[in-house]
Scaffold this active site. Sequence first.
Site, PDB file in Angstrom:
ATOM      1  N   HIS A 136       2.280  -4.499   7.883  1.00  0.00           N
ATOM      2  CA  HIS A 136       1.421  -5.380   7.046  1.00  0.00           C
ATOM      3  C   HIS A 136       2.087  -6.879   7.175  1.00  0.00           C
ATOM      4  O   HIS A 136       3.274  -7.036   7.487  1.00  0.00           O
ATOM      5  CB  HIS A 136       1.769  -4.615   5.693  1.00  0.00           C
ATOM      6  CG  HIS A 136       1.075  -5.322   4.536  1.00  0.00           C
ATOM      7  ND1 HIS A 136       1.471  -6.630   3.899  1.00  0.00           N
ATOM      8  CD2 HIS A 136      -0.165  -5.097   3.920  1.00  0.00           C
ATOM      9  CE1 HIS A 136       0.457  -6.858   3.154  1.00  0.00           C
ATOM     10  NE2 HIS A 136      -0.461  -6.149   3.173  1.00  0.00           N
ATOM     11  N   ASP A 213       9.621   0.131   4.744  1.00  0.00           N
ATOM     12  CA  ASP A 213       8.329  -0.267   3.914  1.00  0.00           C
ATOM     13  C   ASP A 213       7.738   0.801   3.483  1.00  0.00           C
ATOM     14  O   ASP A 213       6.893   1.268   4.032  1.00  0.00           O
ATOM     15  CB  ASP A 213       7.601  -1.348   4.675  1.00  0.00           C
ATOM     16  CG  ASP A 213       6.286  -1.642   3.793  1.00  0.00           C
ATOM     17  OD1 ASP A 213       5.904  -1.199   2.692  1.00  0.00           O
ATOM     18  OD2 ASP A 213       5.542  -2.542   4.266  1.00  0.00           O
ATOM     19  N   GLN A 216       2.885   2.450   1.305  1.00  0.00           N
ATOM     20  CA  GLN A 216       1.691   3.506   1.626  1.00  0.00           C
ATOM     21  C   GLN A 216       2.276   4.774   1.553  1.00  0.00           C
ATOM     22  O   GLN A 216       1.564   5.864   1.836  1.00  0.00           O
ATOM     23  CB  GLN A 216       0.900   3.083   2.685  1.00  0.00           C
ATOM     24  CG  GLN A 216       0.293   1.866   2.880  1.00  0.00           C
ATOM     25  CD  GLN A 216      -0.702   1.781   1.739  1.00  0.00           C
ATOM     26  OE1 GLN A 216      -1.185   2.704   1.131  1.00  0.00           O
ATOM     27  NE2 GLN A 216      -1.253   0.566   1.490  1.00  0.00           N
ATOM     28  N   LYS A 239       0.696   0.778  -6.381  1.00  0.00           N
ATOM     29  CA  LYS A 239       0.175   1.736  -5.161  1.00  0.00           C
ATOM     30  C   LYS A 239       0.476   3.212  -5.593  1.00  0.00           C
ATOM     31  O   LYS A 239       0.096   4.186  -4.583  1.00  0.00           O
ATOM     32  CB  LYS A 239       0.472   1.487  -3.875  1.00  0.00           C
ATOM     33  CG  LYS A 239      -0.010  -0.086  -3.284  1.00  0.00           C
ATOM     34  CD  LYS A 239       0.408  -0.262  -1.784  1.00  0.00           C
ATOM     35  CE  LYS A 239       0.104  -1.563  -1.590  1.00  0.00           C
ATOM     36  NZ  LYS A 239      -1.054  -2.116  -1.232  1.00  0.00           N
TER      37      LYS A 239
END
Lengths: 419, 153
Positions: A136, A213, A216, A239
């Site tokens: 990202h 990271d 997600q 999220k």
Amino acid sequence: MTAHPATLDIERTIGLDPEALRRDFPVLHQEVHGKPLVYLDNAATTQKPRSVIDALVRYYEHDNANVHRGIHELSQRATNDYEDARTVVQAFLGAAESEEIIYTRGTTESINLVTASWGRANVGAGDEVLISAMEHHSNIVPWQILCEEKGAQLKIVPINDDGEFLLDEYERLLSDRTRIVAVNHVSNALGSVNPVREIVKLAHERGALVLIDGAQAVAHMKVDVRSLDCDFYAFSSHKIFGPTGIGILYGKRAILEAMPPCESGGDMIKHVTFEKTIYNDLPYKFEAGTPNIADAIALGAALRYVNNVGLEAIGAYEEDLLAYATERLAAFEGVRLIGTAKHKASVQSFNLDSIHPHDLGTVLDREGIAVRAGHHCAQPVMDRFGVTATVRASFAFYNTRAEVDRLVETLHKAREIFA
Amino acid sequence: MSDLQDLYQELIIDHSKRPRNFGSMNDANRTADGFNPLCGDKLKLFLKIEDGVIRDVKFIGAGCAISTASASVMTDMLKGQTIEQAASLFETFHYMITGPKDPQHVGSGLGKLAVFAGVSEFPARVKCATLAWHTMRNAISGKTEAASTEQVK
Ligand SMILES: Cc1ncc(COP(=O)(O)O)c(C=O)c1O
């Protein structure tokens, strides 16, 4: 719409009833453009269960006060709940101590904290930083800026045509100059689940740190930072069914303690004179100013909700749903799937014929179906696959096979319009 | 509730599939780039302006059906117009898509541009329709930076 007996089997074996869980999410029960909402944009942000909304309301209606500085009852309650949420996060990530859990605004700020504090102190001229080709933008640009400032080199681990991280290429790129490796656990554009355990192991063998990271990942699989042995882990509350404006940076205590503070002001200090300031202990050293109290508390409520549903059940249910969606999309004439890694979570990107994703997104929206159409803040991934954008359907446990059917049916409509 | 047919009118689909005036121009004396950072749509516009009149206009770029059709129809309409006429077309077009609804006047005096009236009901797509027009306005006013749909107005 056809019934899918397989759905019932899944429910029986893993004990997750999406219809029951949907009742916990007020926003799902509405019509959009006259059709029942089908929310398939969970990778952008997830919806919030009643318990999270209630936690916000309860805090502002009963407990609102500043934390860590009051001798009065409300401040005590606010502080307790705020710190309580931190221990919920700690347990959720499997961290050893709650001092290793730092509140931030989200994944982006967590990564920026690491580049600005750890990066400035530890990356020098000629050093190397490794990221993957599927990051990202928020796990690209902060490293670019750091490397430019320090005369360090940013190296990119390539991916294959299925969108899989190439471990052997990674091994080749690792060197004694590698200071840190920063990779996403799950790719937001492709859905690939990366081999983070191996990535960490190989990096540590060369003396490099690893930042993962997890934006997600956390809503879809059990994460245990101690078992992964990663040095930093970042994620965003919004999220994982919590509010926006709050996120987490996990870091190993020894590393965090050696890092200089990032922002300065109140709360992050122990003692201030005009000659010298003694910084506060972890985690407050990195939490300058009045924090986002209400949203931290509501993040705790979100993680409790996820724990109650159970990440194992969520993972199994979503795996089945993603397999079903992928199969139906792949069978649709003119669909090109983007992101076909063997190990995936909750995301399927695709294009249909030469229809621009924005046009397809508009057609789906008019049928009440919310998807993302664009580059997903991952332009290098789009370049890698030779597209400017994709349509992305991303799932949560409250999505159903019937919703996937509606997505696929609407593709026929799009084809009619653009035939 | 507005229908998809209002947005994707036949003329729009036709222009998006077979864009007119598509290609680059060697003897252009004004060019400008347009960019929509939200979707990555890009556009380059070439104009040949003589004595204040647009003699020729072409474009290249990749975009959605709305932005491609808008560029195609726009280039068709601009040929032979004076710079002042082009500027006033911009205003009329912009007003039709972003201004307050006025059923009496929707489409009047706009010719082919009237097919874009439906875009105003699709707020997420307004920028797709106006990208080519902003780029054109930059080109004739000699602005060198790319027209971006994300400039703060
Ligand atoms: C993989 C990944 N990393 C980082 C981010 C940035 O998260 P946030 O915008 O919440 O800071 C996202 C959000 O889209 C993401 O998907």
